[in-house]
Design a protein around this motif. Structure first.
Motif, short mmCIF file in Angstrom:
data_model
loop_
_atom_site.label_atom_id
_atom_site.label_comp_id
_atom_site.label_asym_id
_atom_site.label_seq_id
_atom_site.Cartn_x
_atom_site.Cartn_y
_atom_site.Cartn_z
N UNK A 291 -5.23 -8.09 15.86
CA UNK A 291 -5.92 -8.78 16.92
C UNK A 291 -6.96 -7.88 17.58
N UNK A 292 -6.60 -6.62 17.81
CA UNK A 292 -7.55 -5.71 18.43
C UNK A 292 -8.76 -5.49 17.54
N UNK B 228 -12.55 3.78 18.26
CA UNK B 228 -11.31 3.03 18.07
C UNK B 228 -11.24 2.41 16.67
N UNK C 6 -2.30 5.84 18.42
CA UNK C 6 -2.28 4.40 18.64
C UNK C 6 -3.13 3.72 17.59
N UNK D 155 -15.80 -8.39 17.49
CA UNK D 155 -16.60 -9.31 18.31
C UNK D 155 -17.53 -8.55 19.24
N UNK D 156 -17.00 -7.51 19.86
CA UNK D 156 -17.84 -6.72 20.76
C UNK D 156 -18.89 -5.96 19.96
N UNK E 247 -21.12 2.87 25.01
CA UNK E 247 -20.12 1.83 24.75
C UNK E 247 -19.88 1.69 23.24
N UNK F 113 -11.02 -8.31 18.04
CA UNK F 113 -11.73 -8.17 19.31
C UNK F 113 -12.82 -7.12 19.23
N UNK G 108 -26.14 -9.71 13.86
CA UNK G 108 -24.85 -10.31 14.19
C UNK G 108 -24.23 -10.97 12.97
N UNK H 135 -17.65 4.53 22.00
CA UNK H 135 -16.24 4.29 22.32
C UNK H 135 -15.64 3.28 21.35
N UNK H 136 -16.38 2.22 21.16
CA UNK H 136 -15.91 1.15 20.28
C UNK H 136 -15.63 1.68 18.88
N UNK I 254 -7.62 7.66 27.48
CA UNK I 254 -8.64 6.84 28.12
C UNK I 254 -9.53 6.16 27.09
N UNK I 255 -9.76 6.81 25.97
CA UNK I 255 -10.58 6.20 24.93
C UNK I 255 -9.77 5.27 24.04
N UNK J 17 -21.78 -8.07 19.19
CA UNK J 17 -22.64 -8.28 20.35
C UNK J 17 -23.51 -7.06 20.63
N UNK J 18 -22.89 -5.88 20.59
CA UNK J 18 -23.64 -4.67 20.92
C UNK J 18 -24.69 -4.36 19.85
#
Lengths: 206, 206
Positions: free
Chosen positions: B57-58, B138, B52, B64-65, B131, B61, B182, B134-135, B37-38, B68-69
């Motif tokens: 690309x990930x 990964x 994983x 980018x998040x 959040x 991404x 940022x 979690x980010x 799930x994570x 923002x956070x």
DNA sequence: TCAACTTTTGTTGCATACAACAGACTGTAA
DNA sequence: TTACAGTCTGTTGTATGCAACAAAAGTTGA
């Protein structure tokens, strides 16, 4: 899963769910664990599983993050050189205006929902989409219809804010799109928070 | 759990883990499901569980998040009228300068880590923290040490960027703090992405 | 040699049994 | 009446057994 119609705030016995779905406790247990991970239920060890309603403070927090994520999404959509979503968004504005003209609240609510998701999906950022999905689950799985609140003039203003976002995207102005989107989310959050019926303010400690 | 030292990219049998930890397969299974799930492992039904790795690309991404956070976090810290974190951040800058003076890469890496987490925790927004956690799982559970990359001049510049964030917070300038943060995250992402050793570019379809 | 089919092996998915604990209930004493 | 101790019930946490399926290995025919 439990789309809100199940229990208001009481315990949910695993075995009952298992019999309801005709399976064993094991898969039910996994599903509940996942719902807990998403913040929708709370599992107290050896006691039971409770549906979890967000407190007012949590709603404030969720909207802050929502504002940030949707701002990013708008910026990313504005950056992509061909924006296939642009036509979709413009059509959405037309339909929304028509819906409020005929006072079709249900259609309008769906269009607002589509507008936001079109932007987020249009960001083409899978991680952003996942985080946004988690966030919105916590905000909306408790039958919160966030946007159809009958505040005089709010709906009209909401459409105006949507238009500002679309204009910035059309102008290929990521910064402007982000600011417009954040402004819009911020406004809508104030409307939601002004309505005390969406959360149970049970003096949650702090 | 599997802090990275376990398997490179092969299947992880549940029973082996169960015996390792001296428990049954059931709790191991729940833990693996949570890791899936994570986004840290992938469970292919009836086949097995694989660690994983994020694709390039990930990583783009995720950054980018992240940008923002962390921007939101910096903004929120700058908005809180007494900022207990301010002294902590300023001390962090002093320590970091000292660490690079004595070329203590390990301490510097820890200080960078602390700097970012101080900001995020200082936001006092629990949802943002969740959040972000979690980010970062990964991004970092695969032994990616993101900040200690030996790009000439990068470390010095990174500290300068940190200083800009702290200055904006001290000036009670949320917008400035957000933009500075940022900018900093964006710069660091470029450094990470310039290093091809952090991800396996296995032509992941797209 | 190689392709298609069959068998075998390994792993997970689910069902069920039992143990452990939280909380409610009951009975007793002050 | 109320406080308190003991028991009891209900629910979850974990262990284990079996079936289902995927992938690999082995086999047969051309």
């Amino acid at each position: 899963m439990l789309n809100g119609s199940y229990n208001p705030k009481e315990v949910i016995p695993e075995q009952a769910l298992a019999e309801t779905f005709g399976v064993s406790r094991t898969p039910v247990r996994e599903a509940l664990k996942q719902l807990e991970n998403e913040g929708l239920v709370e599992i107290r060890p050896r006691v039971g599983t409770f549906v979890r309603y967000p407190t007012r403070r949590e709603i404030v927090e969720l909207f802050q993050v929502k504002e940030s994520l949707e701002g990013l999404a708008a910026s990313l959509v504005a950056q992509r050189t061909p924006s296939p979503e642009l036509e979709q968004l413009k059509q959405n504005l037309v339909d929304a205006s028509e819906a409020i003209g005929s006072e079709d609240a249900e259609t309008y609510a769906r269009l607002v929902h589509d507008f936001h998701w079109t932007l987020v999906l249009g960001s083409q950022n899978q991680k952003l989409i996942e985080h946004y999905d988690r966030l919105m689950n916590q905000l909306t799985y408790h039958r919160l219809v966030l946007e159809t609140i009958a505040v005089p003039g709010r709906i009209r203003q909401s459409i105006t804010e949507h238009e500002a976002v679309v204009e910035a995207i059309e102008a290929r102005d990521p910064m402007g799109a982000e600011l417009a989107m954040r402004n819009h989310v911020h406004s809508s959050s104030r409307v939601v928070l002004a309505e005390p019926r969406h959360y149970d303010d049970q003096t949650d400690g702090d």
